[in-house]
Design an enzyme around this catalytic site. Structure first.
Site, mmCIF file in Angstrom:
data_model
loop_
_atom_site.group_PDB
_atom_site.id
_atom_site.type_symbol
_atom_site.label_atom_id
_atom_site.label_comp_id
_atom_site.label_asym_id
_atom_site.label_seq_id
_atom_site.Cartn_x
_atom_site.Cartn_y
_atom_site.Cartn_z
ATOM 1 N N CYS A 43 7.593 -12.064 -2.416
ATOM 2 C CA CYS A 43 6.443 -12.967 -3.441
ATOM 3 C C CYS A 43 4.749 -12.644 -2.193
ATOM 4 C CB CYS A 43 7.721 -13.272 -3.599
ATOM 5 S SG CYS A 43 5.972 -14.911 -4.693
ATOM 6 N N CYS A 48 4.232 -10.553 -5.067
ATOM 7 C CA CYS A 48 3.849 -11.413 -6.683
ATOM 8 C C CYS A 48 2.573 -11.124 -6.549
ATOM 9 C CB CYS A 48 4.649 -12.354 -7.227
ATOM 10 S SG CYS A 48 6.149 -12.010 -6.737
ATOM 11 N N LYS A 51 -0.180 -9.331 -5.054
ATOM 12 C CA LYS A 51 -0.610 -8.594 -7.126
ATOM 13 C C LYS A 51 -1.541 -9.146 -7.462
ATOM 14 C CE LYS A 51 1.675 -8.911 -9.562
ATOM 15 N NZ LYS A 51 3.180 -8.642 -10.060
ATOM 16 N N ALA A 115 18.132 -11.991 12.810
ATOM 17 C CA ALA A 115 19.220 -12.455 12.504
ATOM 18 C C ALA A 115 20.478 -11.875 12.615
ATOM 19 C CB ALA A 115 19.278 -13.976 11.830
ATOM 20 N N ILE A 181 6.770 -2.797 -11.455
ATOM 21 C CA ILE A 181 4.965 -1.617 -10.033
ATOM 22 C C ILE A 181 4.106 -1.225 -10.413
ATOM 23 C CG2 ILE A 181 4.855 -1.432 -7.453
ATOM 24 C CD1 ILE A 181 7.621 -3.346 -7.151
ATOM 25 N N ALA A 344 6.411 -11.767 -17.376
ATOM 26 C CA ALA A 344 5.576 -11.791 -16.717
ATOM 27 C C ALA A 344 5.392 -9.579 -16.840
ATOM 28 C CB ALA A 344 4.382 -12.223 -17.188
ATOM 29 N N HIS A 439 -6.716 -24.775 -32.247
ATOM 30 C CA HIS A 439 -7.078 -24.448 -32.922
ATOM 31 C C HIS A 439 -8.644 -24.285 -32.080
ATOM 32 C CE1 HIS A 439 -8.708 -21.089 -36.242
ATOM 33 N NE2 HIS A 439 -9.765 -21.953 -36.666
ATOM 34 N N GLU A 444 -1.852 -20.004 -30.942
ATOM 35 C CA GLU A 444 -1.917 -20.842 -32.541
ATOM 36 C C GLU A 444 -0.738 -19.273 -33.926
ATOM 37 O OE1 GLU A 444 -4.674 -21.056 -35.641
ATOM 38 O OE2 GLU A 444 -6.348 -20.619 -33.480
HETATM 39 P P1 NDP Z 1 11.718 -1.019 -12.283
HETATM 40 O O1 NDP Z 1 13.161 -1.388 -11.760
HETATM 41 O O2 NDP Z 1 11.226 -1.632 -12.935
HETATM 42 O O3 NDP Z 1 10.957 0.167 -12.568
HETATM 43 C C1 NDP Z 1 11.468 0.756 -11.996
HETATM 44 C C2 NDP Z 1 11.025 2.403 -12.570
HETATM 45 O O4 NDP Z 1 11.043 3.895 -11.224
HETATM 46 C C3 NDP Z 1 11.779 3.026 -13.907
HETATM 47 O O5 NDP Z 1 10.937 3.673 -14.778
HETATM 48 C C4 NDP Z 1 13.217 3.725 -13.488
HETATM 49 O O6 NDP Z 1 13.055 4.880 -14.482
HETATM 50 C C5 NDP Z 1 11.605 5.105 -12.621
HETATM 51 N N1 NDP Z 1 12.966 5.180 -11.676
HETATM 52 C C6 NDP Z 1 13.882 5.169 -11.057
HETATM 53 N N2 NDP Z 1 14.523 6.202 -9.886
HETATM 54 C C7 NDP Z 1 13.701 6.996 -10.219
HETATM 55 C C8 NDP Z 1 13.957 8.564 -9.792
HETATM 56 N N3 NDP Z 1 14.262 8.765 -9.091
HETATM 57 N N4 NDP Z 1 12.711 9.378 -10.239
HETATM 58 C C9 NDP Z 1 11.609 8.903 -11.203
HETATM 59 N N5 NDP Z 1 11.698 8.062 -11.788
HETATM 60 C C10 NDP Z 1 12.648 6.370 -11.508
HETATM 61 O O7 NDP Z 1 11.043 -1.488 -10.558
HETATM 62 P P2 NDP Z 1 9.999 -1.218 -9.735
HETATM 63 O O8 NDP Z 1 10.267 -1.091 -8.300
HETATM 64 O O9 NDP Z 1 9.044 -1.428 -10.785
HETATM 65 O O10 NDP Z 1 10.004 -3.053 -9.512
HETATM 66 C C11 NDP Z 1 11.265 -3.519 -8.919
HETATM 67 C C12 NDP Z 1 11.801 -4.974 -9.786
HETATM 68 O O11 NDP Z 1 11.051 -5.810 -8.710
HETATM 69 C C13 NDP Z 1 11.322 -5.026 -10.943
HETATM 70 O O12 NDP Z 1 12.684 -4.905 -11.411
HETATM 71 C C14 NDP Z 1 10.785 -6.423 -11.360
HETATM 72 O O13 NDP Z 1 12.051 -7.236 -11.196
HETATM 73 C C15 NDP Z 1 10.319 -7.284 -9.740
HETATM 74 N N6 NDP Z 1 9.367 -6.841 -9.996
HETATM 75 C C16 NDP Z 1 8.711 -8.164 -10.848
HETATM 76 C C17 NDP Z 1 7.030 -8.752 -11.133
HETATM 77 C C18 NDP Z 1 6.916 -8.594 -12.534
HETATM 78 O O14 NDP Z 1 7.480 -10.553 -12.725
HETATM 79 N N7 NDP Z 1 5.646 -8.875 -13.163
HETATM 80 C C19 NDP Z 1 6.550 -7.319 -10.637
HETATM 81 C C20 NDP Z 1 6.699 -6.521 -9.805
HETATM 82 C C21 NDP Z 1 8.292 -6.323 -9.968
HETATM 83 P P3 NDP Z 1 14.154 3.939 -16.074
HETATM 84 O O15 NDP Z 1 12.916 3.668 -16.990
HETATM 85 O O16 NDP Z 1 14.456 5.676 -16.917
HETATM 86 O O17 NDP Z 1 14.949 3.450 -15.061
#
Ligand code: NDP
Length: 462
Positions: A43, A48, A51, A115, A181, A344, A439, A444
């Site tokens: 993070c 986070c 980013k 570790a 991401i 978010a 407002h 709102e």
């Molecule tokens: P996500 O799980 O959000 O998304 C993964 C994406 O990759 C999906 O669209 C998935 O498709 C696609 N995918 C998976 N496998 C393949 C493949 N073999 N080939 C092509 N596409 C594929 O993961 P992220 O990597 O974006 O982020 C990881 C985690 O980090 C998130 O789940 C989130 O919890 C956390 N995060 C949170 C943020 C925030 O709170 N703002 C910001 C960044 C990360 P499909 O939809 O079809 O499964």
């Protein structure tokens, strides 16, 4: 307990691990924490925090353009990527030091070392070449970007980790994935002036969100100039004679870009740390299996955060850490409540969401009411920016309980945090209706949508 070196040994100095170590030490426990890379974890160091800083950086071109409608003339602005990276590094180093100091300040010991578990009570510290013992062990080693070995030429690709520190800003980038991401970085790179193509295998980006928001965000991103190719995956990546990357997509299309970034999910860090030897149960994806108290199948070994099979979000890891402390050290067993988590996506525009999407709610409840408002936010009136804000409340018609709240637009993340409270408390639409509006704000709208826009009965819109 006195026979052990520590009451608690934490492996992994990210958000979850540091919180657990700090709080345990502050209640008088003898605590140590080991981190092999940098305190702060994903993070703070490469997730986070950087980013969000890059999101801010990428928003300036729109701010400059919007300023004209308010009477400002902004002379030709230019952007310097190395300055952004260097300033980000300075801020991250500051936070890293604070994370470490927070543990040490309350009497915890920090180790800069990998570790490895030797037995249920002993941990080998690689950098120190010695073994220490602890009554309780907490594993909080997080995760890392999922690799893509099936993709021919995957060795030419980068992940979010590298994206933060590229030597130079690419002219063109292709990002694979449709999750948090991929979508956030597509907006960052586009905002910084990079020609950006998002390649997603499914029908619509952000599969776990409300469809209305997904479609609206998709449209807005395309209008800004981001190319989104759905029903597509990359099949081959190769370096061309000009030193750029050619990518062959499943559609037959070829892209030529300077960087290919993979954002296809994240996997837990559980390899080569002695887990199998000690008998800690791992799930199919390699994640540590824990019960509702974050306890593994071994009584004194616990795990929290992205290394477990639960929700991959920083605040969730921190909450799991707090519940772990209650359970393990305060005689107050506290199960982690993963229900109704506000979240978010720092896309542009932003998504803020909590609770059930319309589709999920329609599956679970016989009749739901949808309150929906789509409007141009006030700040875009004079700026002339053609971008709408979308707000949606999903309400159970029988109990009037608000099941979901979804926002697309400026400050949606901030609003989602506050909406998390009434939804967690199980408040009804009546409670929203009797709340006075502030407002003029965009928020709102959330308390002034008196009539349902439509209803969904037994899965059918009526
Ligand atoms: P996500 O799980 O959000 O998304 C993964 C994406 O990759 C999906 O669209 C998935 O498709 C696609 N995918 C998976 N496998 C393949 C493949 N073999 N080939 C092509 N596409 C594929 O993961 P992220 O990597 O974006 O982020 C990881 C985690 O980090 C998130 O789940 C989130 O919890 C956390 N995060 C949170 C943020 C925030 O709170 N703002 C910001 C960044 C990360 P499909 O939809 O079809 O499964």
């Amino acid at each position: 307990m006195a026979g052990y070196d520590y009451d608690l040994f934490v492996i992994g100095g990210g958000s979850g691990g540091v919180r657990a170590a700090r709080v345990a030490a502050s209640v008088g426990k003898r605590v140590a924490i080991a981190e092999e890379y940098r305190f702060g974890g994903t993070c703070v160091i490469r997730g986070c925090v950087p980013k969000k800083l890059y999101v801010y950086a990428s928003q300036f071109p729109e701010h400059f353009a919007d300023a004209a409608g308010y009477g400002w003339t902004v002379p030709g602005a230019s952007f310097d990527w190395p300055t952004l990276v260097a300033n980000k590094d300075k801020e991250i180093a500051r936070l890293e030091a604070i994370y470490k100091k927070n543990v040490e300040g309350v009497g915890g010991e920090t180790f800069h070392s990998r570790a490895v578990l030797v037995d249920p009570h002993c941990v080998y510290l690689v950098a120190e070449d010695r073994t220490v013992s602890a009554d309780q062990i907490l594993i909080a080693t997080g995760g890392r970007p999922a690799p893509h070995p099936a993709l021919a030429g995957h060795e030419h690709c980068i992940f979010s980790n590298e994206a933060f520190d590229l030597k130079e800003l690419p002219k063109a980038i292709m990002i694979e994935g449709g999750g948090y991401i991929a979508v956030e970085f597509a907006n960052i790179f586009h905002g910084l002036g990079v020609e950006t193509t998002l390649v997603y295998r499914g029908k619509e980006i952000l599969s776990r969100f409300d469809m209305d928001l997904r479609r609206s965000l998709h449209e807005t991103m395309e209008k800004k100039g981001i190319t989104i190719l759905t029903h597509s995956i990359s099949e081959w990546v190769g370096k061309n004679p000009q030193g750029r990357l050619d990518v062959l997509l499943s559609s037959g299309k070829t892209l030529t870009v300077d960087q290919v970034m993979l954002a296809i999910g994240r996997i837990p860090n559980t390899e080569n740390m002695g887990l199998e030897g000690v008998g800690v149960e791992l799930g199919k994806t390699g994640a540590i299996v824990v019960d509702e108290f974050s306890r593994t199948n071994i009584d004194n070994i616990w795990a929290i955060g992205d290394v477990t099979h639960r929700v991959q979000l920083t605040p969730v890891a921190i909450h799991e850490a707090m519940c772990f402390i209650e359970t393990a050290f305060k005689g107050n067993p506290t199960a982690v409540d993963h229900d109704t988590i506000a979240t978010a996506v720092f896309s542009q525009p932003e998504i803020g969401t909590v609770g059930l999407s319309e589709d999920e709610a329609a599956k679970r409840f016989p009749e739901i009411e949808i309150y929906r408002a789509s409007f141009r936010p006030m700040r875009h009136t004079l700026s002339g920016r053609d971008e709408k804000m979308l707000m949606k409340l999903i309400v159970d018609a029988a109990s009037r309980k608000v099941l979901g709240a979804h926002i697309l637009g400026p400050d949606a993340g901030e609003m989602a945090q506050l909406l998390g409270i009434p939804l967690k408390a199980g408040l009804t639409k009546h409670d929203f209706d009797r709340t006075m509006a502030v407002h003029p704000t965009a928020a709102e709208e959330l308390v002034t949508m008196y009539k349902p826009t439509y209803r969904v009965k037994n899965g059918e819109r009526v």
